[in-house]
Design an enzyme around this catalytic site. Structure first.
Site, PDB file in Angstrom:
ATOM      1  N   THR A   1       0.870  -1.394   0.093  1.00 12.97           N
ATOM      2  CA  THR A   1      -0.080  -0.107  -0.102  1.00 12.97           C
ATOM      3  C   THR A   1       0.912   1.361   0.057  1.00 12.97           C
ATOM      4  O   THR A   1       0.620   2.224  -0.789  1.00 12.97           O
ATOM      5  CB  THR A   1      -1.022  -0.090   1.120  1.00 12.97           C
ATOM      6  OG1 THR A   1      -1.678  -1.134   1.227  1.00 12.97           O
ATOM      7  CG2 THR A   1      -1.790   1.298   1.408  1.00 12.97           C
TER       8      THR A   1
ATOM      9  N   ARG B   1      -1.519   6.367   5.456  1.00 14.50           N
ATOM     10  CA  ARG B   1      -0.679   6.312   4.212  1.00 14.50           C
ATOM     11  C   ARG B   1      -1.553   6.562   2.936  1.00 14.50           C
ATOM     12  O   ARG B   1      -0.938   7.218   2.171  1.00 14.50           O
ATOM     13  CB  ARG B   1       0.113   5.064   4.067  1.00 14.50           C
ATOM     14  CG  ARG B   1      -0.813   3.810   4.191  1.00 14.50           C
ATOM     15  CD  ARG B   1       0.138   2.422   4.391  1.00 14.50           C
ATOM     16  NE  ARG B   1      -0.710   1.232   4.438  1.00 14.50           N
ATOM     17  CZ  ARG B   1      -1.144   0.635   5.450  1.00 14.50           C
ATOM     18  NH1 ARG B   1      -1.043   1.244   6.823  1.00 14.50           N
ATOM     19  NH2 ARG B   1      -1.697  -0.725   5.464  1.00 14.50           N
TER      20      ARG B   1
END
Length: 548
Positions: free
Chosen positions: A82, A166
């Protein structure tokens, strides 16, 4: 507005003058007033096309029928996770430049945990902050398209929104503003890295407690039962959440009001994604995005699909249905953009941070070589082999973002050659079941194995400042043993092949494009459309979608 126009005339001249040096060319049309950049976390390209006949008229179909879409779009780095993907999307650079090699890694000297967006000097506003929470872009070593845009035009706004820290922070870059979902409270929050307190529109959104509306509500399938015949039935024995099936209640039966368990439980469902898009609508209104001549960027990363695919696999009915929910969400969001921003004032780019492997059990049923690796046992075997060869135990400290982290202090104390230990560790690792390729720091720095299997992809995934001494990848259809049904993080096509979908009739020539392209190409493409130079470390090239 007059100042904004003058700024962009100057920026366009900069791009024109730099064109001979290989920078992205600007589009002939004026820049869009709003670029909506979207990421669906964990969406493999194969899923976009697998259910095309079940799409709503104006969700994903808006891209497939009336936009430009790339059938062969890939990441070019090997450890497809990710944070690494989100760092690539709007920088146009891979981990060997961004420094974001994974979601977390180990400090080379101490072995301490490092989180990709961790920064203990910043705190969540109005919410508890734990030591490894993501609070700033400090670890991102490069600039984004948004950073370039704001340098050229300080009036422009860049906002990142996601269910994951994030997913919000990395696309927002160094000079944007990030808002992320708080699993303990159901709120969206920014951090003191960006501001001392939230603007009024954020406080108003949170005060309304929109996350509470799904308490004791069910996640129900979009379509009738027979529509899911092409995906795996619910309650597979290898699911990460045993016995999971639809319809699925939000909140435990014993809970009398929403709490942290309920709010966190919204993440692997359609509802947190709905909430993210509601917050995006509030941001458009609250920040007046796309309302003047200084272009803005809104990045929205929808996190639910990744959680669902980890728990149940991309081949499950739950993933199939979540994709259909996403499709209907996008349709509603696009129609709201048409009404509020105006159909000729914005463009949308949608991609994913990585794809997803099939669950090993599914691959085994299909006759593939597949399995789950006990990494602790493999690490013990590697250390035992090194101890036999060098007479020193514990030469490998740990795993760190698809690398082996060697104990450099111990190696120096015993007067051992770091390169010799790394090479021996590489050979021992490749003797373990499930490992495919591995390269040492010396090989990655020198390029001496150029042309070998996945060497270039692993070189792009490795950064000398933060990665370990041996970078590796697993065999196709293999994963580390965990509570997840399936995962990602390999250089294999099921992980690298993701959608790149673009809509904006004023700027984009519609149609399917079969040439191989990379996610790193998005950043220089958007820079050209916005009439600004691409990020200085971008590796990609403009996508062939701009109208002549």
């Amino acid at each position: 507005m007059k100042q904004a126009r003058c700024t962009f005339l100057a920026a366009s001249l900069v791009v024109l003058l730099a064109g001979c040096a290989g920078m992205a060319p600007s589009a002939s049309a004026p820049p869009p007033k709003l670029v909506v950049f979207m990421a669906v976390d964990g969406l493999p390209q194969r899923q976009v096309l697998a259910y095309r006949d079940q799409l709503a008229p104006d969700g994903f179909a808006r891209f497939l029928d009336r936009g430009a879409w790339f059938a062969d779009a890939h990441y070019a780095h090997s450890f497809t996770v990710t944070a690494a993907g989100h760092a690539t999307m709007l920088t146009g650079a891979y981990p060997h430049r961004t420094g974001i090699i994974g979601n977390e890694w180990k400090d080379q000297a101490t072995g301490a945990d490092v989180y990709n967006t961790g920064d203990t000097s910043c705190q969540y506003i109005g919410n508890r902050t734990r030591p490894l929470d993501g609070t700033s872009p400090r670890n991102l070593k490069v600039e984004t398209v948004g950073d370039v845009l704001r340098r050229v035009s300080p009036q422009s706004k860049v906002i990142g929104i996601s269910g994951k820290d994030r997913g919000a922070i990395l696309p927002a870059g160094k000079t944007g503003t990030a808002y992320m979902y708080m699993g303990e409270t159901g709120q969206f929050a920014s951090t003191t890295c960006y501001m001392p307190r939230h603007p009024a529109w954020v406080d108003a959104f949170n005060a309304a407690k929109p996350a509470d509306r799904w308490f004791k509500q069910e996640w129900k399938p979009v379509l009738a039962e027979e529509a899911y015949a092409r995906s795996l039935p619910d309650a597979q024995p290898w699911f990460g959440r045993k016995g999971a099936k639809l319809p699925m209640m939000m909140g435990a039966a014993s809970d009398d009001k929403p709490g942290p368990a309920y709010y966190t439980g919204l993440l692997p469902s359609p509802f947190e994604d709905m909430l993210s898009l509601e917050f995006a609508r509030a941001a458009i209104a609250g920040e007046q995005l796309g309302r003047d001549d200084a272009p803005d960027i809104l990045s929205v990363s929808l996190s639910g699909h990744d959680y669902i695919n980890h728990a149940y696999s991309a081949e499950s009915r739950l993933s199939h249905d979540h994709f259909l929910h996403l499709d209907r969400m996008l349709q509603a969001f696009f129609r709201d953009l048409d009404a509020t921003v105006g159909p000729d004032n914005y463009m949308v780019v949608l991609t994913a941070d990585h794809g997803f492997m099939p669950a090993p059990e599914v691959s085994q049923q299909q006759g593939r070589d597949a399995g789950r690796i006990d990494f602790r046992r493999a690490l013990a075997n590697i250390n035992q082999g090194l101890a036999t060869q060098f007479g020193v135990p514990g030469l490998v400290m740990n795993y760190s973002s698809a690398t082996l982290l060697l104990n450099k202090k111990l190696i120096a104390e015993k007067n051992l050659s770091l390169d010799a230990v790394a090479d021996a560790a590489r050979k021992l690792l490749l003797a373990e079941p499930g490992f495919d390729t591995a390269y040492t720091r010396a090989e990655l720095l020198s390029g001496s194995r150029r042309g070998d299997r996945f060497f270039d992809a692993q070189r792009k995934a490795w950064h000398p400042d933060v990665s370990g001494e041996v970078q590796f990848s697993l065999k196709p259809y293999w994963m580390f043993a965990s509570s997840s049904a399936a995962t990602h993080g390999s250089p294999h096509p099921y992980d690298t092949n993701v959608p790149i979908l673009v809509y904006g009739p004023k700027w984009v020539k519609p149609g399917r494009i079969d040439m191989r392209v990379e996610v790193a190409d998005i950043a220089p493409t958007l820079a050209g459309l916005l009439h600004v130079p691409p990020p200085s470390t971008a590796e990609g090239k403009p996508l062939p979608l701009i109208r002549p």
